[in-house]
Design a protein around this motif. Structure first.
Motif, short mmCIF file in Angstrom:
data_model
loop_
_atom_site.label_atom_id
_atom_site.label_comp_id
_atom_site.label_asym_id
_atom_site.label_seq_id
_atom_site.Cartn_x
_atom_site.Cartn_y
_atom_site.Cartn_z
N ALA A 172 0.83 -1.21 0.00
CA ALA A 172 0.00 0.00 0.00
C ALA A 172 0.86 1.26 0.00
CB ALA A 172 -0.93 0.01 1.21
N GLU A 173 1.92 1.25 0.79
CA GLU A 173 2.82 2.41 0.86
C GLU A 173 3.53 2.63 -0.48
OE1 GLU A 173 6.70 3.89 3.53
OE2 GLU A 173 5.58 2.07 4.07
N THR A 174 3.94 1.56 -1.11
CA THR A 174 4.60 1.66 -2.41
C THR A 174 3.64 2.18 -3.47
OG1 THR A 174 6.21 -0.08 -1.93
CG2 THR A 174 5.70 0.33 -4.25
N LEU A 175 2.42 1.68 -3.49
CA LEU A 175 1.41 2.15 -4.44
C LEU A 175 1.15 3.65 -4.26
CD1 LEU A 175 -1.00 -0.88 -4.17
CD2 LEU A 175 0.13 -0.16 -6.28
N ALA A 176 1.08 4.11 -3.01
CA ALA A 176 0.85 5.53 -2.75
C ALA A 176 2.03 6.36 -3.25
CB ALA A 176 0.63 5.74 -1.25
N GLY A 203 -6.90 -0.88 -11.24
CA GLY A 203 -7.46 0.46 -11.05
C GLY A 203 -6.35 1.49 -11.04
N LEU A 204 -6.68 2.70 -10.65
CA LEU A 204 -5.66 3.74 -10.52
C LEU A 204 -4.78 3.45 -9.31
CD1 LEU A 204 -7.79 6.93 -11.24
CD2 LEU A 204 -6.05 5.94 -12.72
N LEU A 205 -3.55 3.94 -9.36
CA LEU A 205 -2.63 3.72 -8.26
C LEU A 205 -3.21 4.19 -6.93
CD1 LEU A 205 0.72 4.71 -10.01
CD2 LEU A 205 0.23 2.48 -8.97
N SER A 206 -3.86 5.35 -6.94
CA SER A 206 -4.43 5.87 -5.69
C SER A 206 -5.54 4.96 -5.17
CB SER A 206 -4.98 7.28 -5.91
OG SER A 206 -6.01 7.28 -6.88
N GLU A 207 -6.34 4.41 -6.08
CA GLU A 207 -7.41 3.51 -5.68
C GLU A 207 -6.84 2.22 -5.07
OE1 GLU A 207 -10.53 4.91 -9.21
OE2 GLU A 207 -9.35 3.07 -9.43
N LEU A 208 -5.82 1.69 -5.71
CA LEU A 208 -5.22 0.47 -5.19
C LEU A 208 -4.52 0.72 -3.86
CD1 LEU A 208 -3.70 -1.05 -8.47
CD2 LEU A 208 -5.79 -1.74 -7.28
N ALA A 209 -3.88 1.88 -3.71
CA ALA A 209 -3.22 2.21 -2.45
C ALA A 209 -4.23 2.24 -1.31
CB ALA A 209 -2.51 3.55 -2.57
N ALA A 210 -5.40 2.87 -1.56
CA ALA A 210 -6.43 2.93 -0.52
C ALA A 210 -6.99 1.55 -0.22
CB ALA A 210 -7.55 3.87 -0.97
N ALA A 213 -4.37 -0.48 1.70
CA ALA A 213 -4.11 0.07 3.03
C ALA A 213 -5.19 -0.41 3.99
CB ALA A 213 -4.08 1.60 2.97
N ALA A 214 -6.43 -0.50 3.49
CA ALA A 214 -7.55 -0.97 4.30
C ALA A 214 -7.47 -2.48 4.52
CB ALA A 214 -8.87 -0.60 3.65
N THR A 215 -7.08 -3.20 3.47
CA THR A 215 -6.98 -4.67 3.56
C THR A 215 -5.66 -5.09 2.92
OG1 THR A 215 -9.39 -4.83 3.32
CG2 THR A 215 -8.11 -6.86 3.05
N PRO A 216 -4.60 -5.20 3.70
CA PRO A 216 -3.29 -5.55 3.13
C PRO A 216 -3.33 -6.89 2.41
CG PRO A 216 -3.05 -4.75 5.38
CD PRO A 216 -4.52 -4.93 5.15
N PRO A 217 -2.64 -6.98 1.28
CA PRO A 217 -2.62 -8.25 0.53
C PRO A 217 -1.80 -9.29 1.27
CG PRO A 217 -1.07 -6.72 -0.43
CD PRO A 217 -1.81 -5.95 0.64
N ARG A 218 -2.06 -10.54 0.97
CA ARG A 218 -1.27 -11.63 1.53
C ARG A 218 -0.55 -12.36 0.41
NH1 ARG A 218 -5.36 -14.50 5.95
NH2 ARG A 218 -5.66 -12.67 7.28
N GLY A 219 0.60 -12.93 0.74
CA GLY A 219 1.33 -13.72 -0.24
C GLY A 219 2.24 -12.87 -1.12
N GLU A 220 2.82 -13.53 -2.11
CA GLU A 220 3.74 -12.86 -3.02
C GLU A 220 2.98 -11.84 -3.88
OE1 GLU A 220 7.00 -13.39 -2.88
OE2 GLU A 220 6.64 -14.84 -1.28
#
Length: 285
Positions: A172-176, A203-210, A213-220
């Motif tokens: 999330a931090e990297t996407l932001a 989606g847009l980078l900002s959308e993916l970052a948000a 950030a709300a639900t961190p991905p798991r795995g590679e």
């Protein structure tokens, strides 16, 4: 090659990134016949070989021991051994020290053979929905914000789709940071590729970052980002949706067009013309 000993040399063997059935027949042949298998983690590769019903002599070869381990591998190869090089998952030499071993083999005239197979970077690119005719694999970005943004700045003008590996807890931090440095481009985050919980967020980078950030991905994680000004990556119906949302928030047609043009990379004049066709009854100022 099945049933016969392969020629002496170094074999770069791609291994599955999740689904065990992605191993190739050539890989099975070489791993079964190899005199030695050099790998990042002997436990990981040992488990893989066990699942495949194979046995082999394993030796570690990774970032921390490569300089010391390489001369011994070269000596075995010059003595006529068949050596397979594997990573923990995917294609060797992608974000690992294998290229130095290949370079030394080439300099000494030792045969080097690549056995293609699974690659998280290529799978993520394929699934992203972004142009794949020209792309740059940029590996892992620095973990610290200042260094990461500096690295992204160097990639800002590269006329190609960008592909990255990233740790799930930094995604999330990297996407932001990407949205800030590269602009709010179209992007995709692919995780757990070829596995049961494979997922691709687009989606847009900002959308993916948000979102992450709300639900961190798991795995590679693989992050794929559109090149600069890649307007075609935004579908016409997405433009209409974004224009409608901006106008509903009270923006004039001109302001809505300017906002959407900045978000998507489409020429402002074209977006404004679309807004006029769709929403001419609204405020044009």
């Amino acid at each position: 090659m099945a049933g016969s000993k392969p020629a002496a040399g170094l074999y770069l063997v791609a291994t599955p990134i999740g689904n065990l059935r992605d191993i190739t027949l050539r890989a099975l042949d070489v791993l079964a016949a190899a005199d030695l298998v050099a790998c990042e983690d002997t436990r990981v590769t040992g488990r893989l070989l066990q699942l495949l019903g194979l046995k082999a002599d394993l030796t570690p070869y990774h970032d921390h021991n490569a300089d010391k381990a390489r001369p011994a591998l070269i000596a075995r190869l010059e003595a006529g051994a068949v050596v397979a090089l594997v990573s923990d998952a995917g294609t060797p030499l992608v974000s690992d020290p294998g290229f130095r071993l290949v370079r030394d083999c080439v300099e000494r005239g030792i045969n080097v053979t690549a056995l293609p197979g699974a690659s998280a970077a290529l799978a993520g690119l394929q699934l992203s929905g972004l142009p794949a005719d020209r792309f740059l694999f940029a590996g892992f970005l620095p973990s610290r914000t200042v260094a990461r943004r500096a690295a992204l700045k160097e990639l800002d003008a590269v006329p190609a789709t960008l592909v990255f590996f990233e740790s799930p807890h930094r995604a999330a931090e990297t996407l932001a940071d990407m949205a800030v440095v590269l602009g709010d481009r179209q992007a995709a985050l692919a995780r757990e590729l070829t596995k049961m919980h494979e997922e691709v967020g687009r989606g847009l980078l900002s959308e993916l970052a948000a979102r992450y950030a709300a639900t961190p991905p798991r795995g590679e994680v693989v992050i794929v980002v559109a090149g600069p000004g890649e307007a075609d990556s935004v579908a016409p119906d997405q433009l209409e949706t974004r224009l409608g949302a901006a106008i509903a928030d009270g923006a004039s047609l001109k302001d809505a067009a300017a906002l959407v043009a900045a978000e998507t990379g489409h020429p402002r004049r074209e977006v404004y013309a679309l807004a006029l066709r769709l929403f001419r009854g609204g405020n044009e100022e």
